[in-house]
Design a protein around this motif. Structure first.
Motif, PDB file in Angstrom:
ATOM      1  N   UNK A   1      -6.946   5.059   2.417  1.00 18.38           N
ATOM      2  CA  UNK A   1      -6.921   4.558   1.044  1.00 18.38           C
ATOM      3  C   UNK A   1      -5.634   3.812   0.720  1.00 18.38           C
ATOM      4  N   UNK A   2      -4.576   4.009   1.519  1.00 16.58           N
ATOM      5  CA  UNK A   2      -3.319   3.314   1.268  1.00 16.58           C
ATOM      6  C   UNK A   2      -3.342   1.867   1.752  1.00 16.58           C
ATOM      7  N   UNK A   3      -4.392   1.476   2.472  1.00 19.89           N
ATOM      8  CA  UNK A   3      -4.499   0.114   3.003  1.00 19.89           C
ATOM      9  C   UNK A   3      -5.016  -0.802   1.899  1.00 19.89           C
ATOM     10  N   UNK A   4      -4.235  -1.793   1.490  1.00 25.74           N
ATOM     11  CA  UNK A   4      -4.709  -2.699   0.430  1.00 25.74           C
ATOM     12  C   UNK A   4      -5.778  -3.645   0.959  1.00 25.74           C
ATOM     13  N   UNK A   5      -6.578  -4.148   0.056  1.00 27.17           N
ATOM     14  CA  UNK A   5      -7.594  -5.120   0.446  1.00 27.17           C
ATOM     15  C   UNK A   5      -6.914  -6.457   0.703  1.00 27.17           C
ATOM     16  N   UNK A   6      -7.288  -7.088   1.775  1.00 22.92           N
ATOM     17  CA  UNK A   6      -6.711  -8.381   2.133  1.00 22.92           C
ATOM     18  C   UNK A   6      -6.939  -9.393   1.022  1.00 22.92           C
ATOM     19  N   UNK A   7      -5.890 -10.137   0.674  1.00 20.79           N
ATOM     20  CA  UNK A   7      -6.031 -11.164  -0.355  1.00 20.79           C
ATOM     21  C   UNK A   7      -6.956 -12.289   0.119  1.00 20.79           C
ATOM     22  N   UNK A   8      -7.020 -12.495   1.433  1.00 23.27           N
ATOM     23  CA  UNK A   8      -7.952 -13.505   1.973  1.00 23.27           C
ATOM     24  C   UNK A   8      -9.394 -13.054   1.761  1.00 23.27           C
ATOM     25  N   UNK A   9      -9.677 -11.794   2.050  1.00 21.87           N
ATOM     26  CA  UNK A   9     -11.042 -11.269   1.917  1.00 21.87           C
ATOM     27  C   UNK A   9     -11.439 -11.144   0.447  1.00 21.87           C
ATOM     28  N   UNK A  10     -10.471 -10.764  -0.401  1.00 23.38           N
ATOM     29  CA  UNK A  10     -10.782 -10.508  -1.816  1.00 23.38           C
ATOM     30  C   UNK A  10     -10.964 -11.779  -2.637  1.00 23.38           C
TER      31      UNK A  10
END
Length: 501
Positions: free
Chosen positions: A389-398
């Protein structure tokens, strides 16, 4: 000017220096270089910037040969004629150029080590989140992360180094004829300053240092310090003896300078090559790291434990800290974004009805059955991999504003290719040349709009586009996890149930 101490002795000394250099020291240095040259394409050597080390050694060997030939001309072993004087001048120019080029190579390598060390210090402080989610954390981008694409990029600096070496070749005749060959020593203080900065910057950072990079740099410092003192003394002594016009004193000075420089070159080549190879060959885990990434290197038990680790917050953070000590953050960062991309495409396929109702199988494909089956087998695990859960969502994917619904997957895939796979990319990963070439052909064709290249850009095909990269990164991470298991932190995580016992 007759360079004679006692008739015959000066010539004998020059011939001995030439013979020992060409027949003994040069083959010895080549023997030092040979193991590193043979392994130059392996991952562990790429992490050490072995290309710069080999170039540095080659330039210094060229300087050593030039000095040996120059001694024959200077001490009049070869009769002085117009031709020999021209040859002597050319040899001096080549020696000065090779010396400067060698120093530039090692200075560039020092800078890259210094830069990457700072990058990994930031990674150990959990700045790796900003690499994934760049859009929402611009203020947290430090100097080293902000300019990593240029000042910390190996290929960019190699191109810059080539230009500098070319310019140095153009001014070398000026240095030899109009100033002094000793002017090339000005590069030496810069080298020593870079070493001292690196040493003090990293002395309190406890690297696991599986690649022995810091150990080698500090050993080079042991080589540099006495030579720095000797060269500074020789620099002033040369001008002092020349100002007195004392022929005997100048001969002693020149011969001593040749000997000291040649011995120094042998010592430095040994440090850059053989010492490093012995260190790595003594570690069986290092040998495992040098195996092909596509080989089956670890057991299913380790793979299962790694999957569990990636899903646990504290274990994931500890493992990322470990990777920063191994200069291997790009393996985990690329795997995270490729997995998130794969899961994004899976969700699109589920919405379009090309995924089974339970959403647990890979997308249905109709052509190239055998090849697609193999791709499906490789992709099953990564499509369902759970990240902490500490892994942020990639700004490229989001980012859903980068294109239309028809091409948004291709646009995002291209951005990931430019970030991790493209030659010279900011976080370039180590994958086999065939896989990189296939990806390059695919994305270059998309960028240029080349309709002659027949490629499948459907979501079902894009679901598997990074599978080869994921497989190789997974193998490398399992190798790092094997070394992580030797740490006390691993035992602590086991006791907490974060990793399978």
């Amino acid at each position: 000017m007759p360079y004679l101490l006692v008739p015959g002795i000066t010539e004998l000394a020059a011939c001995s220096l030439f013979g020992v250099t060409i027949l003994v020291l040069l083959p010895l240095c080549i023997w030092f270089i040979r193991p590193m040259y043979q392994r130059r394409a392996l991952l562990v050597y790429k992490k050490r910037y072995v290309g710069l080390s080999l170039a540095c050694a080659a330039f210094f060997l060229l300087e050593m040969v030039g000095l040996a030939i120059s001694s024959l001309c200077m001490f009049e072993v070869i009769p002085s004629t117009a031709v020999t004087r021209l040859v002597h001048s050319i040899v001096q120019i080549v020696a000065v150029w090779a010396s400067g080029a060698g120093f530039m190579c090692i200075e560039t390598r020092f800078w890259l080590v210094f830069y990457e060390t700072n990058i990994n210090i930031l990674m150990a402080e959990e700045k790796w989140c900003t690499v994934l989610d760049m859009k929402n954390n611009p203020a947290e981008q430090s100097f080293f992360l902000r300019y990593n694409q240029t000042l910390g990029n190996y290929r960019f600096l190699c191109r810059f180094l080539f230009v500098c070496i070319l310019l140095h070749f153009m001014v070398s005749p000026v240095i030899v004829f109009l100033v002094s060959a000793n002017l090339s020593m000005i590069l030496y203080p810069l080298l020593f300053i870079l070493f001292m900065v690196l040493h003090f910057k990293t002395r309190n950072f406890e690297f696991y240092d599986e690649f022995y990079i810091l150990a080698e740099v500090r050993w080079i410092g042991v080589v540099l310090f006495p030579i720095a003192v000797v060269w500074i003394m020789a620099f002033f002594a040369g001008y002092y003896v020349q100002s007195l016009g004392h022929a005997v004193g100048f001969v002693v000075y020149a011969f001593s300078f040749y000997v000291v420089t040649i011995v120094y070159i042998v010592w430095l080549v040994y440090t850059l090559t053989k010492w490093v190879c012995q260190k790595m060959d003594s570690d069986p885990l290092m040998m495992m790291m040098m195996l092909s990434a596509s080989a089956e290197q670890t057991t299913t038990t380790i793979a299962t434990a790694l999957e569990k680790l990636l899903a646990h917050r504290d274990a994931f953070r500890s493992f990322m800290n470990h990777l920063s000590h191994e200069y291997s953050m790009e393996c985990a960062l690329s795997l995270i974004e490729f997995v998130q991309f794969k899961q994004m495409v899976r969700d699109r396929l589920r919405e379009n009805g090309t995924l089974d109702p339970a959403g647990t199988s890979d997308p249905v494909v109709t052509d190239g059955a055998e090849q697609q089956k193999q791709a499906t087998t490789r992709g099953e695990m990564f499509g369902s991999l759970i990240l902490a859960e500490c892994v942020p969502r990639s700004s490229i994917i989001a980012d859903d504003t980068v294109g239309s619904d028809d091409n948004i997957v291709r646009v995002k895939a291209t951005k990931l290719y430019n970030k991790y796979i493209k030659v010279g990319s900011e976080w370039e990963i180590n994958i086999c040349s065939d896989a990189r070439q296939q990806m390059t052909v695919r994305f270059d064709a998309y960028r240029s709009g080349d309709s002659k290249v027949d490629l499948d850009w459907s979501d079902a095909a894009m679901y598997h586009v990074f599978d080869d990269c994921l497989t190789e990164m997974w193998q490398l991470l399992k190798c790092s996890f094997g070394r992580f298991m030797r740490k006390a932190e691993y035992q602590r995580l086991q006791s907490l149930g974060a990793i399978a016992a």
